[in-house]
Design an enzyme around this catalytic site. Structure first.
Site, PDB file in Angstrom:
ATOM      1  N   LYS A 284      22.160  68.193 -23.818  1.00 45.98           N
ATOM      2  CA  LYS A 284      21.648  67.091 -22.985  1.00 45.98           C
ATOM      3  C   LYS A 284      22.574  66.824 -21.804  1.00 45.98           C
ATOM      4  CE  LYS A 284      22.386  62.591 -24.307  1.00 45.98           C
ATOM      5  NZ  LYS A 284      22.980  61.701 -23.294  1.00 45.98           N
ATOM      6  N   ASN A 285      23.847  66.609 -22.103  1.00 47.60           N
ATOM      7  CA  ASN A 285      24.761  66.156 -21.051  1.00 47.60           C
ATOM      8  C   ASN A 285      25.127  67.252 -20.056  1.00 47.60           C
ATOM      9  OD1 ASN A 285      24.610  63.652 -22.119  1.00 47.60           O
ATOM     10  ND2 ASN A 285      26.558  63.748 -23.216  1.00 47.60           N
TER      11      ASN A 285
ATOM     12  N   CYS B 184      23.176  53.905 -23.003  1.00 48.48           N
ATOM     13  CA  CYS B 184      23.397  53.340 -24.329  1.00 48.48           C
ATOM     14  C   CYS B 184      24.321  52.129 -24.262  1.00 48.48           C
ATOM     15  CB  CYS B 184      24.046  54.395 -25.230  1.00 48.48           C
ATOM     16  SG  CYS B 184      22.919  55.659 -25.769  1.00 48.48           S
TER      17      CYS B 184
ATOM     18  N   ARG C 152      30.593  50.351 -19.303  1.00 49.88           N
ATOM     19  CA  ARG C 152      30.093  51.420 -18.463  1.00 49.88           C
ATOM     20  C   ARG C 152      29.981  51.057 -16.977  1.00 49.88           C
ATOM     21  NH1 ARG C 152      26.183  55.304 -21.629  1.00 49.88           N
ATOM     22  NH2 ARG C 152      27.664  56.798 -20.837  1.00 49.88           N
TER      23      ARG C 152
ATOM     24  N   ASP D  56      31.403  60.840 -28.939  1.00 50.97           N
ATOM     25  CA  ASP D  56      29.989  60.923 -29.337  1.00 50.97           C
ATOM     26  C   ASP D  56      29.811  61.325 -30.797  1.00 50.97           C
ATOM     27  OD1 ASP D  56      29.252  60.144 -26.833  1.00 50.97           O
ATOM     28  OD2 ASP D  56      28.800  62.153 -26.105  1.00 50.97           O
TER      29      ASP D  56
ATOM     30  N   ARG E 282      16.419  60.425 -27.473  1.00 52.20           N
ATOM     31  CA  ARG E 282      17.058  60.607 -26.161  1.00 52.20           C
ATOM     32  C   ARG E 282      17.951  61.840 -26.147  1.00 52.20           C
ATOM     33  NH1 ARG E 282      19.948  55.657 -23.914  1.00 52.20           N
ATOM     34  NH2 ARG E 282      20.303  57.338 -22.447  1.00 52.20           N
TER      35      ARG E 282
HETATM   36  C1  EPZ Z   1      29.482  60.850 -20.540  1.00 51.23           C
HETATM   37  O1  EPZ Z   1      29.291  59.495 -20.189  1.00 51.23           O
HETATM   38  C2  EPZ Z   1      28.421  61.208 -21.560  1.00 51.23           C
HETATM   39  N1  EPZ Z   1      27.116  60.968 -20.961  1.00 51.23           N
HETATM   40  C3  EPZ Z   1      28.595  60.347 -22.800  1.00 51.23           C
HETATM   41  O2  EPZ Z   1      27.640  60.763 -23.763  1.00 51.23           O
HETATM   42  C4  EPZ Z   1      29.989  60.550 -23.369  1.00 51.23           C
HETATM   43  O3  EPZ Z   1      30.170  59.665 -24.446  1.00 51.23           O
HETATM   44  C5  EPZ Z   1      31.030  60.261 -22.289  1.00 51.23           C
HETATM   45  O4  EPZ Z   1      30.775  61.061 -21.108  1.00 51.23           O
HETATM   46  C6  EPZ Z   1      32.454  60.532 -22.740  1.00 51.23           C
HETATM   47  O5  EPZ Z   1      32.559  61.878 -23.138  1.00 51.23           O
HETATM   48  C7  EPZ Z   1      26.590  61.881 -20.169  1.00 51.23           C
HETATM   49  O6  EPZ Z   1      27.145  62.917 -19.890  1.00 51.23           O
HETATM   50  C8  EPZ Z   1      25.228  61.592 -19.653  1.00 51.23           C
HETATM   51  P1  EPZ Z   1      32.768  58.542 -18.681  1.00 51.23           P
HETATM   52  P2  EPZ Z   1      29.966  58.886 -18.911  1.00 51.23           P
HETATM   53  O7  EPZ Z   1      32.510  58.187 -17.280  1.00 51.23           O
HETATM   54  O8  EPZ Z   1      30.056  59.911 -17.863  1.00 51.23           O
HETATM   55  C9  EPZ Z   1      35.070  54.385 -18.012  1.00 51.23           C
HETATM   56  C10 EPZ Z   1      25.828  60.489 -25.270  1.00 51.23           C
HETATM   57  O9  EPZ Z   1      25.650  59.864 -26.335  1.00 51.23           O
HETATM   58  N2  EPZ Z   1      34.541  54.371 -16.639  1.00 51.23           N
HETATM   59  O10 EPZ Z   1      33.548  59.763 -18.988  1.00 51.23           O
HETATM   60  O11 EPZ Z   1      29.272  57.626 -18.604  1.00 51.23           O
HETATM   61  C11 EPZ Z   1      33.957  54.195 -19.045  1.00 51.23           C
HETATM   62  O12 EPZ Z   1      33.645  52.826 -19.201  1.00 51.23           O
HETATM   63  C12 EPZ Z   1      26.590  59.847 -24.118  1.00 51.23           C
HETATM   64  O13 EPZ Z   1      25.373  61.608 -25.052  1.00 51.23           O
HETATM   65  C13 EPZ Z   1      34.988  53.437 -15.754  1.00 51.23           C
HETATM   66  O14 EPZ Z   1      35.823  52.581 -16.081  1.00 51.23           O
HETATM   67  O15 EPZ Z   1      31.409  58.568 -19.491  1.00 51.23           O
HETATM   68  C14 EPZ Z   1      34.568  54.812 -20.271  1.00 51.23           C
HETATM   69  O16 EPZ Z   1      35.392  53.886 -20.911  1.00 51.23           O
HETATM   70  C15 EPZ Z   1      26.928  58.429 -24.344  1.00 51.23           C
HETATM   71  N3  EPZ Z   1      34.473  53.426 -14.474  1.00 51.23           N
HETATM   72  C16 EPZ Z   1      35.416  55.951 -19.700  1.00 51.23           C
HETATM   73  O17 EPZ Z   1      35.603  55.644 -18.308  1.00 51.23           O
HETATM   74  C17 EPZ Z   1      33.553  54.341 -14.067  1.00 51.23           C
HETATM   75  O18 EPZ Z   1      33.137  54.290 -12.894  1.00 51.23           O
HETATM   76  C18 EPZ Z   1      34.808  57.337 -19.820  1.00 51.23           C
HETATM   77  O19 EPZ Z   1      33.471  57.294 -19.375  1.00 51.23           O
HETATM   78  C19 EPZ Z   1      33.118  55.315 -14.979  1.00 51.23           C
HETATM   79  C20 EPZ Z   1      33.629  55.320 -16.264  1.00 51.23           C
END
Ligand code: EPZ
Length: 418
Positions: A22-23, A116, A121, A306, A399
Protein backbone atom coordinates in the site's frame (compact mmCIF):
# COMPACT_ATOMS: atom_id res chain seq x y z
CA UNK A 1 -21.09 -2.14 8.14
CA UNK A 2 -19.50 -5.55 7.65
CA UNK A 3 -17.86 -7.48 10.46
CA UNK A 4 -15.28 -10.26 10.57
CA UNK A 5 -16.14 -13.44 12.50
CA UNK A 6 -13.30 -15.64 13.70
CA UNK A 7 -13.40 -19.01 15.42
CA UNK A 8 -9.97 -18.99 17.01
CA UNK A 9 -7.57 -21.63 18.19
CA UNK A 10 -6.45 -22.97 14.78
CA UNK A 11 -2.67 -23.08 14.08
CA UNK A 12 -2.03 -21.27 10.81
CA UNK A 13 -0.55 -23.68 8.25
CA UNK A 14 0.17 -23.50 4.53
CA UNK A 15 1.09 -20.74 2.16
CA UNK A 16 -0.26 -17.38 1.16
CA UNK A 17 0.86 -14.86 -1.44
CA UNK A 18 1.66 -11.40 -0.12
CA UNK A 19 -0.11 -8.53 -1.91
CA UNK A 20 1.59 -5.41 -3.28
CA UNK A 21 2.54 -2.69 -0.82
CA UNK A 22 0.00 0.00 0.00
CA UNK A 23 2.51 2.59 1.15
CA UNK A 24 4.71 2.02 -1.90
CA UNK A 25 1.85 2.01 -4.43
CA UNK A 26 0.19 5.24 -3.26
CA UNK A 27 3.08 7.71 -3.82
CA UNK A 28 3.95 5.99 -7.12
CA UNK A 29 0.36 6.47 -8.31
CA UNK A 30 0.48 10.13 -7.24
CA UNK A 31 3.76 10.51 -9.14
CA UNK A 32 2.21 9.35 -12.42
CA UNK A 33 0.78 12.85 -12.95
CA UNK A 34 4.34 14.14 -13.30
CA UNK A 35 4.92 11.98 -16.35
CA UNK A 36 2.23 13.28 -18.68
CA UNK A 37 2.42 9.82 -20.15
CA UNK A 38 1.02 6.29 -19.97
CA UNK A 39 1.97 4.17 -16.96
CA UNK A 40 1.32 0.54 -16.18
CA UNK A 41 1.76 -0.14 -12.48
CA UNK A 42 1.96 -3.87 -11.77
CA UNK A 43 1.14 -5.57 -8.47
CA UNK A 44 -0.93 -2.65 -7.30
CA UNK A 45 -2.99 -3.82 -4.32
CA UNK A 46 -6.78 -3.73 -4.67
CA UNK A 47 -7.45 -1.85 -1.47
CA UNK A 48 -9.65 1.06 -0.43
CA UNK A 49 -6.81 3.62 -0.29
CA UNK A 50 -5.69 2.76 -3.83
CA UNK A 51 -9.29 3.19 -5.06
CA UNK A 52 -9.34 6.63 -3.42
CA UNK A 53 -6.04 7.59 -5.08
CA UNK A 54 -7.39 6.49 -8.46
CA UNK A 55 -10.51 8.60 -7.88
CA UNK A 56 -8.25 11.59 -7.19
CA UNK A 57 -6.20 10.92 -10.33
CA UNK A 58 -9.39 10.74 -12.39
CA UNK A 59 -10.51 14.08 -10.99
CA UNK A 60 -7.18 15.49 -12.24
CA UNK A 61 -7.86 14.31 -15.78
CA UNK A 62 -6.05 10.94 -15.80
CA UNK A 63 -7.65 8.01 -17.57
CA UNK A 64 -7.39 5.07 -15.20
CA UNK A 65 -8.24 1.41 -15.79
CA UNK A 66 -7.49 -1.93 -14.16
CA UNK A 67 -5.72 -4.32 -16.53
CA UNK A 68 -5.08 -8.00 -16.00
CA UNK A 69 -1.83 -7.31 -14.19
CA UNK A 70 -2.04 -3.89 -12.69
CA UNK A 71 -3.44 -0.48 -13.15
CA UNK A 72 -2.99 1.72 -16.21
CA UNK A 73 -2.77 5.45 -15.64
CA UNK A 74 -2.84 7.64 -18.71
CA UNK A 75 -1.69 11.01 -17.39
CA UNK A 76 -1.27 12.73 -20.76
CA UNK A 77 -4.08 15.18 -20.02
CA UNK A 78 -3.50 15.57 -16.30
CA UNK A 79 -4.11 19.10 -15.01
CA UNK A 80 -4.96 20.72 -11.68
CA UNK A 81 -8.64 20.55 -10.90
CA UNK A 82 -10.99 20.38 -7.95
CA UNK A 83 -10.44 17.05 -6.19
CA UNK A 84 -13.22 15.23 -4.30
CA UNK A 85 -13.00 16.20 -0.62
CA UNK A 86 -14.10 12.75 0.56
CA UNK A 87 -11.12 11.13 -1.22
CA UNK A 88 -8.66 13.73 0.10
CA UNK A 89 -9.90 13.34 3.64
CA UNK A 90 -10.22 9.57 3.31
CA UNK A 91 -6.47 8.97 3.57
CA UNK A 92 -3.16 10.57 4.47
CA UNK A 93 -1.56 9.76 1.11
CA UNK A 94 -3.63 12.33 -0.74
CA UNK A 95 -0.93 14.64 0.62
CA UNK A 96 1.51 13.29 -1.99
CA UNK A 97 -0.52 15.10 -4.62
CA UNK A 98 0.47 18.36 -2.98
CA UNK A 99 4.14 17.89 -3.91
CA UNK A 100 3.39 16.44 -7.32
CA UNK A 101 0.94 19.19 -8.33
CA UNK A 102 3.07 21.98 -6.96
CA UNK A 103 5.97 20.82 -9.08
CA UNK A 104 3.93 19.96 -12.14
CA UNK A 105 1.37 22.78 -12.25
CA UNK A 106 2.93 25.42 -10.00
CA UNK A 107 -0.17 25.73 -7.87
CA UNK A 108 -2.40 23.58 -5.77
CA UNK A 109 -5.45 23.90 -3.55
CA UNK A 110 -6.58 21.05 -1.37
CA UNK A 111 -8.20 20.28 1.95
CA UNK A 112 -6.15 18.91 4.84
CA UNK A 113 -5.72 15.18 4.28
CA UNK A 114 -7.20 12.50 6.51
CA UNK A 115 -5.73 9.21 7.68
CA UNK A 116 -5.73 6.89 10.66
CA UNK A 117 -6.27 8.25 14.16
CA UNK A 118 -2.87 7.16 15.41
CA UNK A 119 -1.60 10.57 16.47
CA UNK A 120 -1.40 14.25 15.64
CA UNK A 121 0.03 13.79 12.14
CA UNK A 122 0.98 17.40 11.35
CA UNK A 123 2.23 18.47 7.91
CA UNK A 124 4.75 21.13 8.98
CA UNK A 125 7.75 19.21 7.59
CA UNK A 126 6.07 18.91 4.18
CA UNK A 127 5.28 22.64 4.02
CA UNK A 128 8.74 23.68 5.30
CA UNK A 129 10.41 21.63 2.55
CA UNK A 130 8.14 23.11 -0.15
CA UNK A 131 8.90 26.60 1.17
CA UNK A 132 12.63 25.88 0.89
CA UNK A 133 12.00 25.09 -2.76
CA UNK A 134 10.36 28.51 -3.16
CA UNK A 135 6.64 27.76 -2.70
CA UNK A 136 4.27 29.90 -0.68
CA UNK A 137 1.28 28.69 1.28
CA UNK A 138 -1.79 30.10 2.89
CA UNK A 139 -4.70 28.42 4.59
CA UNK A 140 -8.31 29.49 4.36
CA UNK A 141 -11.32 27.62 5.71
CA UNK A 142 -9.39 24.36 6.01
CA UNK A 143 -8.04 24.56 2.45
CA UNK A 144 -4.31 24.77 1.78
CA UNK A 145 -3.37 26.99 -1.16
CA UNK A 146 0.15 26.50 -2.50
CA UNK A 147 1.86 28.54 -5.17
CA UNK A 148 5.25 27.95 -6.73
CA UNK A 149 5.56 31.52 -8.02
CA UNK A 150 7.84 31.57 -11.05
CA UNK A 151 8.71 27.93 -10.47
CA UNK A 152 10.35 25.78 -7.80
CA UNK A 153 14.12 26.03 -7.39
CA UNK A 154 16.40 23.29 -6.08
CA UNK A 155 17.66 23.85 -2.52
CA UNK A 156 19.51 22.24 0.36
CA UNK A 157 16.89 20.86 2.74
CA UNK A 158 17.68 19.27 6.06
CA UNK A 159 14.74 17.36 7.55
CA UNK A 160 14.76 17.97 11.31
CA UNK A 161 12.92 14.68 11.86
CA UNK A 162 12.66 11.54 9.77
CA UNK A 163 9.35 11.53 7.91
CA UNK A 164 8.34 9.09 5.19
CA UNK A 165 5.61 11.29 3.75
CA UNK A 166 7.61 14.54 3.88
CA UNK A 167 10.58 12.86 2.18
CA UNK A 168 8.33 11.48 -0.58
CA UNK A 169 6.61 14.82 -1.04
CA UNK A 170 9.91 16.71 -1.22
CA UNK A 171 11.20 14.29 -3.85
CA UNK A 172 7.96 14.68 -5.83
CA UNK A 173 8.33 18.47 -5.85
CA UNK A 174 12.11 18.49 -6.34
CA UNK A 175 12.06 16.44 -9.55
CA UNK A 176 10.19 19.34 -11.18
CA UNK A 177 12.30 22.10 -9.60
CA UNK A 178 15.05 23.85 -11.55
CA UNK A 179 18.49 22.76 -10.41
CA UNK A 180 19.73 20.41 -7.73
CA UNK A 181 18.05 19.60 -4.42
CA UNK A 182 20.09 18.01 -1.68
CA UNK A 183 17.85 16.42 0.94
CA UNK A 184 19.54 15.35 4.16
CA UNK A 185 17.81 13.57 7.02
CA UNK A 186 15.65 11.80 4.41
CA UNK A 187 13.59 8.78 5.53
CA UNK A 188 15.15 5.49 4.39
CA UNK A 189 11.97 3.39 4.41
CA UNK A 190 11.75 1.00 1.43
CA UNK A 191 8.66 2.85 0.21
CA UNK A 192 10.77 6.00 -0.35
CA UNK A 193 13.24 3.88 -2.27
CA UNK A 194 10.44 2.50 -4.46
CA UNK A 195 9.19 5.98 -5.30
CA UNK A 196 12.71 7.13 -6.24
CA UNK A 197 13.24 4.04 -8.41
CA UNK A 198 9.95 4.64 -10.19
CA UNK A 199 10.84 8.29 -10.86
CA UNK A 200 14.28 7.29 -12.17
CA UNK A 201 12.61 4.78 -14.47
CA UNK A 202 10.55 7.72 -15.81
CA UNK A 203 13.72 9.74 -16.47
CA UNK A 204 14.44 11.53 -13.18
CA UNK A 205 17.94 11.71 -11.78
CA UNK A 206 18.13 10.85 -8.07
CA UNK A 207 21.29 9.79 -6.28
CA UNK A 208 21.70 8.27 -2.84
CA UNK A 209 18.55 6.13 -3.12
CA UNK A 210 18.12 4.08 0.07
CA UNK A 211 20.25 6.48 2.13
CA UNK A 212 19.34 9.51 4.23
CA UNK A 213 20.96 11.89 1.71
CA UNK A 214 19.16 12.23 -1.57
CA UNK A 215 20.44 14.36 -4.41
CA UNK A 216 17.76 15.19 -6.95
CA UNK A 217 18.62 16.82 -10.23
CA UNK A 218 15.37 18.54 -11.13
CA UNK A 219 13.80 19.78 -14.31
CA UNK A 220 14.21 16.65 -16.40
CA UNK A 221 11.37 15.57 -18.64
CA UNK A 222 9.60 12.49 -17.25
CA UNK A 223 7.80 9.95 -19.39
CA UNK A 224 5.33 7.20 -18.51
CA UNK A 225 6.66 3.73 -17.76
CA UNK A 226 5.90 0.19 -16.61
CA UNK A 227 6.71 -0.50 -12.98
CA UNK A 228 6.18 -3.26 -10.39
CA UNK A 229 5.19 -2.45 -6.81
CA UNK A 230 7.05 -4.63 -4.28
CA UNK A 231 5.20 -6.90 -1.84
CA UNK A 232 3.88 -5.37 1.36
CA UNK A 233 6.29 -5.80 4.27
CA UNK A 234 3.60 -4.88 6.80
CA UNK A 235 1.07 -7.40 5.49
CA UNK A 236 3.80 -10.06 5.43
CA UNK A 237 4.76 -9.08 8.98
CA UNK A 238 1.14 -9.31 10.12
CA UNK A 239 0.81 -12.90 8.86
CA UNK A 240 4.23 -13.83 10.24
CA UNK A 241 3.20 -12.61 13.69
CA UNK A 242 -0.23 -14.27 13.42
CA UNK A 243 1.59 -17.52 12.67
CA UNK A 244 3.61 -17.12 15.88
CA UNK A 245 0.52 -16.26 17.90
CA UNK A 246 -1.32 -19.38 16.74
CA UNK A 247 1.70 -21.71 16.89
CA UNK A 248 1.73 -22.49 13.16
CA UNK A 249 4.07 -22.92 10.20
CA UNK A 250 3.58 -20.87 7.03
CA UNK A 251 5.19 -19.87 3.78
CA UNK A 252 4.76 -16.19 2.97
CA UNK A 253 5.12 -16.20 -0.79
CA UNK A 254 6.93 -13.19 -2.29
CA UNK A 255 7.49 -11.67 1.17
CA UNK A 256 10.06 -8.84 0.85
CA UNK A 257 12.46 -10.53 3.28
CA UNK A 258 15.31 -8.06 2.83
CA UNK A 259 13.01 -5.31 4.16
CA UNK A 260 11.78 -7.34 7.12
CA UNK A 261 14.98 -7.77 9.09
CA UNK A 262 13.70 -6.24 12.35
CA UNK A 263 10.51 -8.31 12.31
CA UNK A 264 12.31 -11.54 11.46
CA UNK A 265 14.86 -10.92 14.19
CA UNK A 266 12.04 -10.22 16.70
CA UNK A 267 10.34 -13.49 15.67
CA UNK A 268 13.62 -15.37 16.16
CA UNK A 269 14.03 -13.82 19.61
CA UNK A 270 10.59 -15.26 20.43
CA UNK A 271 11.85 -18.69 19.42
CA UNK A 272 10.58 -18.91 15.83
CA UNK A 273 12.55 -20.36 12.95
CA UNK A 274 12.54 -18.17 9.88
CA UNK A 275 14.12 -19.17 6.62
CA UNK A 276 14.41 -17.21 3.44
CA UNK A 277 13.71 -19.25 0.30
CA UNK A 278 13.28 -18.44 -3.35
CA UNK A 279 9.48 -18.47 -2.97
CA UNK A 280 9.48 -16.17 0.04
CA UNK A 281 9.78 -16.64 3.80
CA UNK A 282 9.17 -19.84 5.77
CA UNK A 283 8.13 -19.32 9.38
CA UNK A 284 7.83 -22.03 12.01
CA UNK A 285 6.48 -20.99 15.41
CA UNK A 286 8.15 -22.51 18.48
CA UNK A 287 6.35 -24.92 20.83
CA UNK A 288 6.53 -22.24 23.52
CA UNK A 289 6.78 -18.53 22.72
CA UNK A 290 9.48 -16.63 24.58
CA UNK A 291 8.99 -13.03 25.57
CA UNK A 292 11.65 -10.40 25.09
CA UNK A 293 12.38 -7.68 27.64
CA UNK A 294 11.72 -4.78 25.37
CA UNK A 295 10.33 -4.00 21.94
CA UNK A 296 10.83 -0.46 20.63
CA UNK A 297 9.39 0.92 17.41
CA UNK A 298 11.86 2.84 15.31
CA UNK A 299 12.32 4.36 11.91
CA UNK A 300 13.54 1.92 9.24
CA UNK A 301 15.42 -0.39 9.55
CA UNK A 302 14.07 -0.63 13.13
CA UNK A 303 10.88 -2.40 14.18
CA UNK A 304 7.97 -0.75 12.29
CA UNK A 305 5.32 1.13 14.23
CA UNK A 306 2.73 -0.40 11.85
CA UNK A 307 3.33 -3.83 13.39
CA UNK A 308 3.48 -2.74 17.00
CA UNK A 309 -0.12 -3.56 17.94
CA UNK A 310 0.02 -6.96 16.23
CA UNK A 311 3.27 -7.76 18.08
CA UNK A 312 1.69 -6.64 21.35
CA UNK A 313 -1.19 -9.07 20.84
CA UNK A 314 1.19 -11.96 20.13
CA UNK A 315 3.26 -11.14 23.25
CA UNK A 316 0.24 -12.04 25.42
CA UNK A 317 0.94 -15.68 24.56
CA UNK A 318 4.67 -15.48 25.34
CA UNK A 319 6.25 -16.42 28.61
CA UNK A 320 7.51 -13.42 30.56
CA UNK A 321 7.15 -9.64 30.65
CA UNK A 322 7.80 -7.28 27.78
CA UNK A 323 7.98 -3.49 27.74
CA UNK A 324 6.67 -2.07 24.48
CA UNK A 325 7.83 1.41 23.54
CA UNK A 326 6.13 3.37 20.76
CA UNK A 327 8.38 6.17 19.53
CA UNK A 328 6.75 7.20 16.22
CA UNK A 329 3.06 7.88 16.87
CA UNK A 330 1.49 8.95 20.14
CA UNK A 331 -1.85 7.16 19.96
CA UNK A 332 -1.05 3.55 19.20
CA UNK A 333 -2.06 1.74 22.38
CA UNK A 334 -5.80 1.64 21.90
CA UNK A 335 -5.50 -2.11 21.46
CA UNK A 336 -4.94 -2.46 25.23
CA UNK A 337 -8.57 -2.03 26.23
CA UNK A 338 -10.11 -4.72 23.95
CA UNK A 339 -7.17 -6.98 24.67
CA UNK A 340 -7.78 -6.69 28.41
CA UNK A 341 -11.41 -7.65 27.84
CA UNK A 342 -10.15 -10.76 26.05
CA UNK A 343 -8.08 -11.70 29.10
CA UNK A 344 -4.72 -10.13 28.15
CA UNK A 345 -2.49 -8.96 31.00
CA UNK A 346 -1.58 -5.60 29.57
CA UNK A 347 -0.94 -2.27 31.25
CA UNK A 348 -0.39 1.26 29.97
CA UNK A 349 2.64 2.79 31.68
CA UNK A 350 2.53 6.16 29.97
CA UNK A 351 1.50 7.49 26.55
CA UNK A 352 4.50 5.84 24.88
CA UNK A 353 4.95 2.65 26.90
CA UNK A 354 2.95 -0.46 27.71
CA UNK A 355 3.72 -3.72 29.45
CA UNK A 356 2.53 -7.17 28.45
CA UNK A 357 2.78 -10.19 30.67
CA UNK A 358 2.21 -13.72 29.47
CA UNK A 359 1.36 -16.35 28.80
CA UNK A 360 -2.40 -16.07 28.92
CA UNK A 361 -5.10 -17.63 26.76
CA UNK A 362 -7.31 -15.03 25.17
CA UNK A 363 -11.09 -15.41 25.02
CA UNK A 364 -13.19 -14.44 22.03
CA UNK A 365 -15.28 -11.29 22.27
CA UNK A 366 -17.09 -8.69 20.22
CA UNK A 367 -14.90 -5.76 19.37
CA UNK A 368 -14.47 -2.91 16.88
CA UNK A 369 -11.54 -1.68 14.78
CA UNK A 370 -10.75 2.06 14.98
CA UNK A 371 -7.80 2.15 12.57
CA UNK A 372 -6.10 -0.08 10.03
CA UNK A 373 -3.25 -1.78 11.92
CA UNK A 374 -5.18 -1.85 15.19
CA UNK A 375 -7.89 -3.69 13.24
CA UNK A 376 -5.39 -6.27 11.97
CA UNK A 377 -4.20 -6.70 15.57
CA UNK A 378 -7.77 -7.44 16.71
CA UNK A 379 -8.09 -10.06 13.95
CA UNK A 380 -4.83 -11.62 15.17
CA UNK A 381 -6.18 -11.68 18.74
CA UNK A 382 -9.30 -13.41 17.40
CA UNK A 383 -7.18 -16.08 15.67
CA UNK A 384 -5.40 -16.79 18.95
CA UNK A 385 -8.50 -16.71 21.17
CA UNK A 386 -10.78 -19.46 22.39
CA UNK A 387 -14.27 -19.23 20.93
CA UNK A 388 -15.70 -16.63 18.60
CA UNK A 389 -14.38 -13.11 18.08
CA UNK A 390 -16.28 -10.54 16.07
CA UNK A 391 -14.37 -7.57 14.70
CA UNK A 392 -16.58 -4.74 13.50
CA UNK A 393 -15.30 -1.75 11.52
CA UNK A 394 -13.89 -3.79 8.61
CA UNK A 395 -13.66 -0.65 6.49
CA UNK A 396 -10.49 0.32 8.32
CA UNK A 397 -8.89 -3.05 7.57
CA UNK A 398 -9.91 -2.78 3.91
CA UNK A 399 -7.73 0.33 3.64
CA UNK A 400 -4.60 -1.80 3.68
CA UNK A 401 -5.42 -5.51 3.34
CA UNK A 402 -6.81 -6.72 0.01
CA UNK A 403 -8.75 -9.54 1.63
CA UNK A 404 -7.55 -10.50 5.07
CA UNK A 405 -10.23 -13.21 5.45
CA UNK A 406 -9.29 -14.90 2.16
CA UNK A 407 -5.58 -14.80 3.02
CA UNK A 408 -6.06 -16.23 6.50
CA UNK A 409 -8.50 -18.89 5.24
CA UNK A 410 -5.73 -20.01 2.88
CA UNK A 411 -3.69 -20.59 6.01
CA UNK A 412 -6.50 -22.68 7.54
CA UNK A 413 -8.11 -20.05 9.77
CA UNK A 414 -11.85 -20.19 10.40
CA UNK A 415 -12.63 -16.62 9.50
CA UNK A 416 -15.37 -15.09 7.40
CA UNK A 417 -16.93 -11.74 6.68
CA UNK A 418 -20.58 -11.01 7.26
C1 EPZ B 1 3.90 6.72 6.78
O1 EPZ B 1 3.12 7.73 7.38
C2 EPZ B 1 2.99 5.52 6.56
N1 EPZ B 1 1.89 5.94 5.72
C3 EPZ B 1 2.48 5.02 7.90
O2 EPZ B 1 1.70 3.86 7.67
C4 EPZ B 1 3.65 4.67 8.80
O3 EPZ B 1 3.15 4.31 10.07
C5 EPZ B 1 4.58 5.87 8.93
O4 EPZ B 1 4.99 6.34 7.62
C6 EPZ B 1 5.83 5.58 9.73
O5 EPZ B 1 6.53 4.51 9.12
C7 EPZ B 1 2.05 5.99 4.41
O6 EPZ B 1 3.09 5.72 3.86
C8 EPZ B 1 0.85 6.35 3.61
P1 EPZ B 1 5.84 10.04 8.96
P2 EPZ B 1 3.61 9.22 7.42
O7 EPZ B 1 5.71 11.34 8.29
O8 EPZ B 1 4.40 9.51 6.22
C9 EPZ B 1 5.80 13.28 12.51
C10 EPZ B 1 -0.24 2.50 7.74
O9 EPZ B 1 -0.90 1.95 8.65
N2 EPZ B 1 5.61 14.32 11.48
O10 EPZ B 1 7.06 9.23 8.73
O11 EPZ B 1 2.45 10.07 7.72
C11 EPZ B 1 4.58 12.37 12.63
O12 EPZ B 1 3.59 12.96 13.45
C12 EPZ B 1 0.29 3.92 7.92
O13 EPZ B 1 -0.02 1.98 6.66
C13 EPZ B 1 5.67 15.63 11.84
O14 EPZ B 1 5.88 15.98 13.01
O15 EPZ B 1 4.56 9.15 8.69
C14 EPZ B 1 5.18 11.12 13.21
O16 EPZ B 1 5.29 11.25 14.60
C15 EPZ B 1 -0.18 4.58 9.15
N3 EPZ B 1 5.47 16.60 10.88
C16 EPZ B 1 6.57 11.08 12.59
O17 EPZ B 1 6.83 12.41 12.12
C17 EPZ B 1 5.23 16.27 9.58
O18 EPZ B 1 5.07 17.19 8.75
C18 EPZ B 1 6.74 10.11 11.43
O19 EPZ B 1 5.67 10.29 10.52
C19 EPZ B 1 5.19 14.91 9.22
C20 EPZ B 1 5.39 13.95 10.19
Amino acid sequence: MDSIHIHGGVCLQGKVRIQGSKNAALPVLAATILTKGINLIHNCPKIADVYLMLELLRSLGCVVSWEEDGVRVDARNAAPNKMPVSAIKGMRSSLCLLGALLGEAGEVAMEYPGGCVIGERPIDLHLAAFRSLGAEFREENGIIYGNAGKGLMGAHIDMPRSSVGATENTVLAAVSAEGVTVLTGAAREPEVETLCKYLCRCGAQIEGIGTDRLVIVGGRRLSGTEFGVPADRIVAGTYLLACLGTGGAVLLEDAPVSHMEAVVSFACRMGAECQEAQEGLYVQAPGRLLSCDRLTTEIYPGFPTDLQSVALVVMTAAEGKCLIEETIFENRFRILEPLRRMGGKVRLIDAGKAEVEGPVFLNGTETEAWELRGGAALVTAGLMADGETIVKGCDYIDRGYENICRDLRELGARIYRV
